[in-house]
Design an enzyme around this catalytic site. Structure first.
Site, PDB file in Angstrom:
ATOM      1  CB  SER A 116      -0.943  -0.050   1.203  1.00 10.78           C
ATOM      2  OG  SER A 116      -1.973   0.892   1.070  1.00 10.78           O
ATOM      3  CG  MET A 117       2.299   5.317   2.484  1.00 15.97           C
ATOM      4  SD  MET A 117       2.159   6.171   4.072  1.00 15.97           S
ATOM      5  CE  MET A 117       3.400   5.291   5.033  1.00 15.97           C
TER       6      MET A 117
END
Length: 269
Positions: A116-117
């Site tokens: 994700s991030m």
């Protein structure tokens, strides 16, 4: 990673923020945590957590892949043993902070895994390493649209309830923990800072590419990582591109741990 790591992973997003986070790790500096010793590893795997996540998310990965791989996890400011530091709300600035600790580790082949991030941070880290003459072998980008995809849903500007609702929607943590006011008081500022970093991230130039290979991994029911946006990762590498789709949502790897680790180890080998 353990065969059934869901309970560990789902509680780490919140519970790990309040822990010490350094237990059992060797001295690796401010940004990196090593939970298992690998005396003669074939390569190093650097793991980048998701928004709200912390280094200990990857403890099962370290246990599973050591000693073949030297597994290190990134510890962002604002959580665990760095909980008294302010969050860094800029993806590029996070990558800038990590680089000085990674450069001395380039005596072995480097592979980067970001969820994700963490995939955006890992991509920017690869760019900075390559600018300094270090050539990582492969970037694993998990549950994250390509760097040129812009997804600003304004969550970092929303109220607390919107952030809590997003955590529930993504199944990011045990729902019972979201009912604890003291935990939420610790979680929400970190999560808001991370979402600001994600939502304000803009790849410059928009179609920047790295020389290392890229492997995109995502769940087929992930609202945050649509298939067509993950496919565009191939535009950001001048090397080989591969993609793997799993059943599940944003945290598909909770239930597909063995398959993901098999992909990582086979590709590095």
């Amino acid at each position: 990673m353990e065969d059934r790591p869901a309970a560990h992973i789902k509680t780490t997003t919140t519970g790990a923020i309040s822990g010490t986070g350094r237990g059992g790790s060797t001295d690796t500096g401010v940004w990196l945590r090593r939970y298992q010793i690998a005396p003669a590893p074939r390569a190093r795997l650097i793991c980048f957590p998701h928004a709200g996540g912390s280094a200990s998310y990857f403890v099962p990965v370290s246990r599973r892949l050591s000693p073949e791989l030297d597994v290190l996890a990134v510890q962002y400011p604002g959580r665990q043993d760095r909980r008294h530091e302010p969050c860094i709300e800029d993806i590029g600035a996070i990558a800038d902070g990590i680089i000085p600790e990674l450069l001395p580790l380039a005596d072995r082949p480097l592979a980067l895994f970001g969820h994700s991030m963490g995939a955006a941070v890992a991509f920017e880290t690869v760019r900075r390493l390559e600018e300094r003459g270090v050539a990582p072998a492969v970037l694993f980008a998990s549950s994250r649209p390509s760097p040129s995809s812009v997804r600003d849903e304004g969550l970092h500007r929303s109220g607390d309830q919107a952030l809590i609702a997003e955590m529930r929607r993504l199944d990011a943590t045990d729902a019972r923990l979201l009912e604890d006011p003291e935990l939420l008081e610790m979680i929400l500022p970190v999560l808001r800072g991370d979402y600001k970093a994600v939502e304000t991230y803009r790849c410059r130039p928009p179609h920047a590419a790295v020389d290392c290979s890229v492997v995109a991994l995502f769940g087929d029911d992930d609202p945050q990582a649509p298939h067509e946006e993950c496919l565009r990762w191939k535009e950001h590498t001048r090397g080989r591109f591969d993609m793997h789709v799993f059943e599940g949502g944003h945290f598909y790897l909770n239930t597909h741990a063995e398959s993901v680790l098999r992909i990582i180890t086979e590709r590095i080998r």
